[in-house]
Scaffold this active site. Structure first.
Site, mmCIF file in Angstrom:
data_model
loop_
_atom_site.group_PDB
_atom_site.id
_atom_site.type_symbol
_atom_site.label_atom_id
_atom_site.label_comp_id
_atom_site.label_asym_id
_atom_site.label_seq_id
_atom_site.Cartn_x
_atom_site.Cartn_y
_atom_site.Cartn_z
ATOM 1 N N LYS A 1 -109.035 43.998 -57.986
ATOM 2 C CA LYS A 1 -108.159 45.046 -57.464
ATOM 3 C C LYS A 1 -106.712 44.688 -57.773
ATOM 4 C CE LYS A 1 -107.837 43.195 -52.744
ATOM 5 N NZ LYS A 1 -106.390 42.895 -52.774
ATOM 6 N N LYS B 1 -107.222 39.603 -49.038
ATOM 7 C CA LYS B 1 -106.398 39.197 -50.169
ATOM 8 C C LYS B 1 -105.084 39.976 -50.195
ATOM 9 C CE LYS B 1 -109.217 36.172 -51.512
ATOM 10 N NZ LYS B 1 -109.603 36.024 -50.117
ATOM 11 N N ASP B 2 -104.081 39.379 -50.840
ATOM 12 C CA ASP B 2 -102.749 39.971 -50.901
ATOM 13 C C ASP B 2 -102.771 41.339 -51.568
ATOM 14 O OD1 ASP B 2 -102.573 36.849 -51.252
ATOM 15 O OD2 ASP B 2 -100.700 37.456 -50.323
ATOM 16 N N ARG B 3 -101.803 42.168 -51.178
ATOM 17 C CA ARG B 3 -101.693 43.489 -51.802
ATOM 18 C C ARG B 3 -100.991 43.402 -53.149
ATOM 19 N NH1 ARG B 3 -97.959 47.372 -52.518
ATOM 20 N NH2 ARG B 3 -96.402 46.341 -51.216
#
EC number: 5.4.99.27
Length: 348
Positions: A54, A83-85
Site C-alpha cells: 500500500k 503501518k505508517d501512512r
C-alpha cells in the site's frame, strides 16, 4: 501534580545528538516497511491471506477497502500491525471467505485505491494482531545528513550499541493531541466507547515509558542493569528480576543478551525492585494524573526493553545523492528512535 510538557518533549539522545538536518519522508517511496513473519499461509482454509503493498494509506483504511472490495464486513479482515501512512508498506491482510473465491476484479479494484496484491494464499485462521516477528525498514535520507562526514561512524555506533527504545511521535498524534485527549479523559473518567482503539491509553503509557527511559539516559544506565531491574532476554518474551547486579549480568548486557526494561504502566504488580522501583515510582508520582488514570481505566501493567538493537543493519549511497539505511526492528519499535540518533527533523 502532573506537569504539562513542552511538545515535543526534550527527551535526551544517547550518542552525542543528531549530526545534521535532513528528511526521511520527502515521498512515500523514501520510507519502505515490510513485515517479517516466522510462518507462511498453509495454502488452504477459510481465510484468504493477501500480501499487499500500500502507498500513502493507513492500515485500517486499507483493510476497509479490502473488505468493501470483497463484500465482507470490516471485522472479517485481519492484520498483524499498523503501518505508517506516508510510506510504501508491505504486509499480510486476511479476509474471511469460507466456501467462495475472491471477486475476479479484486486486484484491479484495489489497484485504483493505492493497494497492490503481490500474493494470495489460503489459511485456516484469521490473521491476529501482533504476530509478525519484526518490521524491516528501508529509508532514504536526504538533505545535509546525506553528506555529513561523520554519518558512517555514527551509524556504526548505533549498530554496535543500540538506541533508546523510545515510542515515536506517531504514538502521540500531532502536537501531542492523543496525550492531551488522554489527560482530559482521565480527568472526567475514561470510557472505552470514547476511545475504542485505545489510542489515549497507548499515548499515556508511551509517554510514561519515555519519561522513565529519559531518566535512565540522563544517568547513563539505560543499557546497564541496576539492582532491582527487570531484564528482558533478547529474542523472547521472557524476563527476570535481578536483585544484585554482578559481572556476568553486566557482560550479558554489553553483548545484548539481556536488556533492562521500563514500565508500561497500568493496574497490577510493579515487577521492579530496589532503586529501579523507586525511580519509576517517583516518575509516576510526578505524572499522577496519567499513571492513576491508567490504573483506573484498567490498563494492565507490562514491561518494554529500554535498549533497541538493530537487526541486519546496512547503509549505502544511492545514485541520486541520498543515503539509504535498512534495518529490522521488533514489532512495536519505532524507526524514528533510530533516526533521531542520526539527524535533526521537526518530528524527531
Amino acid at each position: 501534580m502532573s506537569e504539562t510538557p513542552i511538545w515535543p518533549p526534550r527527551w535526551p539522545r544517547a550518542h552525542g545528538g543528531p549530526l545534521a538536518a535532513g528528511d526521511f519522508r520527502a515521498t512515500p517511496e523514501d520510507f519502505v516497511v515490510e513485515e517479517v513473519f516466522d510462518f507462511a499461509p498453509e495454502g488452504q482454509g477459510e481465510h484468504l491471506w493477501l500480501w499487499i503493498e500500500k502507498r500513502d494509506l493507513t492500515t485500517p483504511e486499507a483493510a476497509k477497502r479490502v473488505a468493501r472490495a470483497c463484500g465482507v464486513r470490516p471485522r472479517d479482515v485481519g492484520y498483524s500491525g499498523l503501518k505508517d501512512r506516508v510510506a510504501v508498506t508491505r504486509q499480510w491482510l486476511s479476509v474471511h471467505l469460507p466456501g467462495r473465491e475472491a471477486p475476479a476484479e479484486l486486484t484491479a479494484t484495489l489497484a485504483t485505491s493505492g493497494i497492490a496484491i503481490l500474493d494470495a494464499r489460503r489459511h485456516p485462521r484469521k490473521l491476529k494482531r501482533g504476530v509478525h516477528r519484526l518490521n524491516r525498514f528501508t529509508l532514504r535520507l536526504t538533505g545535509d545528513i546525506a553528506e555529513h562526514p561523520g554519518l558512517s561512524r555514527q551509524w556504526q555506533t548505533l549498530c554496535e550499541a543500540g538506541v533508546p527504545n523510545y515510542f515515536g511521535p506517531q504514538r502521540f498524534g500531532r502536537e501531542g493531541r492523543n496525550l492531551i485527549m488522554a489527560r482530559s479523559a482521565f480527568a472526567r473518567g475514561w470510557r472505552k466507547r470514547d476511545d475504542p482503539h485505545g489510542m489515549q491509553l497507548s499515548a499515556a503509557r508511551s509517554f510514561l515509558f519515555n519519561e522513565v527511559l529519559a531518566a535512565r539516559l540522563r544517568t547513563d544506565c539505560w543499557r546497564t542493569p541496576r539492582d532491582g531491574d527487570v531484564l528482558a532476554l533478547a529474542g523472547s518474551a521472557s524476563r527476570f528480576v535481578t536483585e544484585t547486579v554482578d559481572a556476568t549480568l553486566l557482560d550479558r548486557a554489553r553483548r545484548g543478551d539481556v536488556a533492562p526494561t521500563g514500565p508500561l504502566w497500568g493496574k497490577g504488580r510493579q515487577e521492579s525492585g530496589a532503586e529501579v522501583a523507586a525511580l519509576e515510582a517517583d516518575i509516576m508520582a510526578t505524572h499522577a494524573a496519567l499513571s492513576q488514570g491508567l490504573e483506573a481505566a484498567g490498563a494492565r501493567m507490562d514491561r518494554r526493553p529500554l535498549c533497541l538493537r538493530l537487526e541486519t543493519p546496512a547503509l549505502r549511497l544511492d545514485e541520486e545523492g541520498g543515503v539509504v539505511v535498512s534495518f529490522g526492528l521488533p514489532r512495536g519499535a519505532f524507526a524514528t528512535a533510530v533516526l533521531r540518533e542520526l539527524m535533526q527533523h521537526p518530528v524527531l
